[in-house]
Design a protein around this motif. Structure first.
Motif, PDB file in Angstrom:
ATOM      1  N   ALA A  25       0.850  -1.194   0.000  1.00 55.25           N
ATOM      2  CA  ALA A  25       0.000   0.000   0.000  1.00 55.25           C
ATOM      3  C   ALA A  25       0.879   1.235   0.000  1.00 55.25           C
ATOM      4  O   ALA A  25       1.883   1.290   0.726  1.00 55.25           O
ATOM      5  CB  ALA A  25      -0.904   0.026   1.232  1.00 55.25           C
ATOM      6  N   SER A  26       0.508   2.225  -0.810  1.00 53.39           N
ATOM      7  CA  SER A  26       1.307   3.444  -0.918  1.00 53.39           C
ATOM      8  C   SER A  26       0.434   4.676  -1.089  1.00 53.39           C
ATOM      9  O   SER A  26      -0.495   4.685  -1.894  1.00 53.39           O
ATOM     10  CB  SER A  26       2.243   3.336  -2.133  1.00 53.39           C
ATOM     11  OG  SER A  26       2.882   4.577  -2.390  1.00 53.39           O
ATOM     12  N   SER A  27       0.778   5.745  -0.340  1.00 56.09           N
ATOM     13  CA  SER A  27       0.298   7.084  -0.677  1.00 56.09           C
ATOM     14  C   SER A  27       1.479   7.815  -1.289  1.00 56.09           C
ATOM     15  O   SER A  27       2.625   7.614  -0.882  1.00 56.09           O
ATOM     16  CB  SER A  27      -0.197   7.818   0.570  1.00 56.09           C
ATOM     17  OG  SER A  27       0.868   8.031   1.488  1.00 56.09           O
ATOM     18  N   HIS A  28       1.221   8.643  -2.292  1.00 59.46           N
ATOM     19  CA  HIS A  28       2.294   9.335  -2.988  1.00 59.46           C
ATOM     20  C   HIS A  28       1.722  10.510  -3.772  1.00 59.46           C
ATOM     21  O   HIS A  28       0.561  10.501  -4.158  1.00 59.46           O
ATOM     22  CB  HIS A  28       3.029   8.377  -3.933  1.00 59.46           C
ATOM     23  CG  HIS A  28       2.099   7.485  -4.701  1.00 59.46           C
ATOM     24  ND1 HIS A  28       1.649   6.272  -4.209  1.00 59.46           N
ATOM     25  CD2 HIS A  28       1.473   7.652  -5.891  1.00 59.46           C
ATOM     26  CE1 HIS A  28       0.808   5.732  -5.074  1.00 59.46           C
ATOM     27  NE2 HIS A  28       0.668   6.536  -6.105  1.00 59.46           N
ATOM     28  N   GLU A  29       2.579  11.489  -4.018  1.00 62.95           N
ATOM     29  CA  GLU A  29       2.175  12.624  -4.840  1.00 62.95           C
ATOM     30  C   GLU A  29       1.976  12.162  -6.287  1.00 62.95           C
ATOM     31  O   GLU A  29       2.697  11.284  -6.766  1.00 62.95           O
ATOM     32  CB  GLU A  29       3.266  13.703  -4.785  1.00 62.95           C
ATOM     33  CG  GLU A  29       2.906  14.976  -5.543  1.00 62.95           C
ATOM     34  CD  GLU A  29       4.037  16.001  -5.507  1.00 62.95           C
ATOM     35  OE1 GLU A  29       5.072  15.738  -4.859  1.00 62.95           O
ATOM     36  OE2 GLU A  29       3.880  17.065  -6.145  1.00 62.95           O
ATOM     37  N   TRP A  30       0.983  12.773  -6.940  1.00 63.85           N
ATOM     38  CA  TRP A  30       0.708  12.426  -8.335  1.00 63.85           C
ATOM     39  C   TRP A  30       0.320  13.681  -9.099  1.00 63.85           C
ATOM     40  O   TRP A  30      -0.584  14.395  -8.633  1.00 63.85           O
ATOM     41  CB  TRP A  30      -0.429  11.393  -8.399  1.00 63.85           C
ATOM     42  CG  TRP A  30      -0.785  11.018  -9.797  1.00 63.85           C
ATOM     43  CD1 TRP A  30      -1.606  11.693 -10.658  1.00 63.85           C
ATOM     44  CD2 TRP A  30      -0.305   9.890 -10.523  1.00 63.85           C
ATOM     45  NE1 TRP A  30      -1.682  11.063 -11.856  1.00 63.85           N
ATOM     46  CE2 TRP A  30      -0.884   9.946 -11.815  1.00 63.85           C
ATOM     47  CE3 TRP A  30       0.568   8.835 -10.212  1.00 63.85           C
ATOM     48  CZ2 TRP A  30      -0.626   8.992 -12.788  1.00 63.85           C
ATOM     49  CZ3 TRP A  30       0.817   7.891 -11.183  1.00 63.85           C
ATOM     50  CH2 TRP A  30       0.219   7.969 -12.445  1.00 63.85           C
ATOM     51  N   THR A  62       4.453   5.801 -11.664  1.00 62.94           N
ATOM     52  CA  THR A  62       3.600   4.636 -11.412  1.00 62.94           C
ATOM     53  C   THR A  62       2.704   4.928 -10.205  1.00 62.94           C
ATOM     54  O   THR A  62       2.831   5.965  -9.572  1.00 62.94           O
ATOM     55  CB  THR A  62       4.461   3.397 -11.114  1.00 62.94           C
ATOM     56  OG1 THR A  62       5.424   3.755 -10.108  1.00 62.94           O
ATOM     57  CG2 THR A  62       5.197   2.933 -12.369  1.00 62.94           C
ATOM     58  N   GLY A  63       1.776   3.991  -9.900  1.00 63.32           N
ATOM     59  CA  GLY A  63       0.966   4.117  -8.696  1.00 63.32           C
ATOM     60  C   GLY A  63      -0.409   4.698  -8.908  1.00 63.32           C
ATOM     61  O   GLY A  63      -0.942   5.386  -8.029  1.00 63.32           O
ATOM     62  N   ARG A  64      -0.999   4.402 -10.056  1.00 62.14           N
ATOM     63  CA  ARG A  64      -2.394   4.826 -10.263  1.00 62.14           C
ATOM     64  C   ARG A  64      -3.312   4.083  -9.297  1.00 62.14           C
ATOM     65  O   ARG A  64      -3.067   2.927  -8.952  1.00 62.14           O
ATOM     66  CB  ARG A  64      -2.825   4.516 -11.699  1.00 62.14           C
ATOM     67  CG  ARG A  64      -2.200   5.396 -12.749  1.00 62.14           C
ATOM     68  CD  ARG A  64      -2.636   4.961 -14.150  1.00 62.14           C
ATOM     69  NE  ARG A  64      -2.072   5.839 -15.168  1.00 62.14           N
ATOM     70  CZ  ARG A  64      -0.821   5.762 -15.618  1.00 62.14           C
ATOM     71  NH1 ARG A  64      -0.004   4.832 -15.151  1.00 62.14           N
ATOM     72  NH2 ARG A  64      -0.378   6.606 -16.519  1.00 62.14           N
ATOM     73  N   GLN A  65      -4.404   4.738  -8.924  1.00 64.67           N
ATOM     74  CA  GLN A  65      -5.355   4.094  -8.018  1.00 64.67           C
ATOM     75  C   GLN A  65      -5.921   2.811  -8.627  1.00 64.67           C
ATOM     76  O   GLN A  65      -6.256   1.865  -7.913  1.00 64.67           O
ATOM     77  CB  GLN A  65      -6.490   5.060  -7.686  1.00 64.67           C
ATOM     78  CG  GLN A  65      -7.388   4.560  -6.571  1.00 64.67           C
ATOM     79  CD  GLN A  65      -7.863   5.671  -5.657  1.00 64.67           C
ATOM     80  OE1 GLN A  65      -7.801   6.857  -6.003  1.00 64.67           O
ATOM     81  NE2 GLN A  65      -8.322   5.311  -4.486  1.00 64.67           N
ATOM     82  N   ALA A  72      -2.568  -1.513  -3.149  1.00 67.58           N
ATOM     83  CA  ALA A  72      -3.490  -0.395  -2.916  1.00 67.58           C
ATOM     84  C   ALA A  72      -2.712   0.911  -3.065  1.00 67.58           C
ATOM     85  O   ALA A  72      -1.757   1.150  -2.318  1.00 67.58           O
ATOM     86  CB  ALA A  72      -4.106  -0.488  -1.518  1.00 67.58           C
ATOM     87  N   ASN A  73      -3.092   1.708  -4.057  1.00 71.39           N
ATOM     88  CA  ASN A  73      -2.412   2.972  -4.322  1.00 71.39           C
ATOM     89  C   ASN A  73      -3.344   4.142  -4.074  1.00 71.39           C
ATOM     90  O   ASN A  73      -4.494   4.138  -4.517  1.00 71.39           O
ATOM     91  CB  ASN A  73      -1.940   3.021  -5.783  1.00 71.39           C
ATOM     92  CG  ASN A  73      -0.719   2.143  -6.022  1.00 71.39           C
ATOM     93  OD1 ASN A  73       0.245   2.207  -5.264  1.00 71.39           O
ATOM     94  ND2 ASN A  73      -0.759   1.328  -7.067  1.00 71.39           N
ATOM     95  N   ALA A  74      -2.814   5.168  -3.394  1.00 77.44           N
ATOM     96  CA  ALA A  74      -3.584   6.392  -3.152  1.00 77.44           C
ATOM     97  C   ALA A  74      -2.764   7.596  -3.625  1.00 77.44           C
ATOM     98  O   ALA A  74      -1.960   8.136  -2.861  1.00 77.44           O
ATOM     99  CB  ALA A  74      -3.932   6.527  -1.677  1.00 77.44           C
ATOM    100  N   PRO A  75      -2.941   7.993  -4.890  1.00 77.21           N
ATOM    101  CA  PRO A  75      -2.254   9.196  -5.374  1.00 77.21           C
ATOM    102  C   PRO A  75      -2.827  10.442  -4.720  1.00 77.21           C
ATOM    103  O   PRO A  75      -4.046  10.526  -4.506  1.00 77.21           O
ATOM    104  CB  PRO A  75      -2.542   9.204  -6.883  1.00 77.21           C
ATOM    105  CG  PRO A  75      -3.363   7.993  -7.185  1.00 77.21           C
ATOM    106  CD  PRO A  75      -3.806   7.379  -5.908  1.00 77.21           C
TER     107      PRO A  75
END
Ligand SMILES: [Zn+2]
Length: 309
Positions: free
Chosen positions: A182-187, A193-196, A206-209
């Motif tokens: 699971a990752s939260s990251h700036e988008w 990478t790391g689209r919801q 689980a990605n949370a941009p």
């Protein structure tokens, strides 16, 4: 029981070109912050080097050998635009992973509560067969898969609040039903990478941009409503944190607006799930964080929260 702290001189030696943002001063700032009286209860540990077998749970033999063969006896080897290695870098990246592995073993033997590995270089951008984004080997993924291989558990998780998406960990876990990321990251932000909608082959990602400028409220909402429930539902038997502090408002690379209290909050929340699902087993390994005062104060808040669990 105590919180373990892994430090090593090689983490200060790992060589980069002059002016590189991921420089030895980062390690020295963290080391100095954790020298304060309030951290005297930490149990200080020496990280061993991860073995070839341990590294190869994430990275293929050919890749590991290529990294090792490119390590120079002087000067620098270059892996991509901003990823370098010098004579001390192999020792550093192997001890970063090895410290996390040693901490996994200590937790399963009941000798410690949790652990922080104050390592550099970071690891979460290192894909199974690609060094990138300052990272050579992926210590968080290696530690999580070590727990599964050596301690008879079947479900392991890495959670990542670095401002950048951990593409390497996601790639390592994508097709692995027993591994959750699971990752939260700036988008938008490096590495892209790391689209919801990217959820892994088994709904195990689980990605949370987060939009540029997002603050602690947006961060807490993303974790509270999305990532933490997904982590809890997965039911990990150990949790490894990729602890990057470049989502701090002062960071020169990140565009988010977190403060120290946000890092303390997420640490406590992840710790609560570790207690609920994983008998408290929780390990944290340093990833990014490039404003030295913010890095030092954020690591302090994070480690204090680990000690309070
Ligand atoms: Zn980062």
């Amino acid at each position: 029981m105590s919180t373990l702290l892994y430090t090593h001189a090689s983490f200060a030696r790992h060589e980069v070109p002059p002016g590189h943002v991921e420089h030895p001063g980062r390690y020295r700032a963290v080391e100095k912050a954790l020298d304060a009286e309030e951290f005297s209860q930490l149990q200080r540990c020496m990280p061993p080097r991860a073995t070839a077998e341990q590294i190869e749970r994430v990275h293929p033999t050919a890749f590991r050998e290529r990294i090792e063969s490119k390590i120079p006896s002087s000067g620098l080897a270059q892996f991509d635009a901003d990823t370098f290695a010098g004579p001390s870098s192999l020792d550093a990246t192997l001890r970063a992973a090895g410290g996390a592995i040693d901490a996994v073993d200590a937790l399963f033997s009941g000798h410690a509560k949790n652990a922080f590995i104050a390592a550099r270089p970071p690891g979460h951008h290192a894909e199974p067969d690609r060094a990138m984004g300052f990272c050579l080997f992926n210590g968080a993924a290696v530690a999580a898969l070590h727990a599964r291989a050596a301690h008879g558990v079947s479900r392991v998780a890495v959670v990542d609040f670095d401002v950048h998406h951990g593409n390497g960990t996601e790639a390592a876990f994508w097709h692995d039903e027993g591994a959750f990321y699971a990752s939260s990251h700036e988008w938008p932000q490096y590495p892209g990478t790391g689209r919801q909608s990217d959820r892994g082959a088994f709904d195990n990602i689980a990605n949370a941009p987060l939009e540029r400028g997002a603050d602690g409220e947006a961060f807490r909402r993303a974790w509270g409503e999305n990532l933490l429930p997904a982590l809890s539902e997965f039911g990990p038997e150990i949790i490894v944190i990729s602890a990057g502090f470049d989502a701090h408002s002062a960071d020169p690379l990140g565009g988010l607006s977190l403060i120290e209290e946000d890092f303390a909050w997420i640490t406590s929340e992840i710790g609560a799930i570790a207690k609920d699902k994983a008998e408290g087993r929780l390990i944290s390994i340093l990833e990014g964080g490039y404003d030295l005062p913010a890095l030092a104060s954020s690591v302090s808040a994070h480690v204090k929260a680990l000690m309070a669990l």
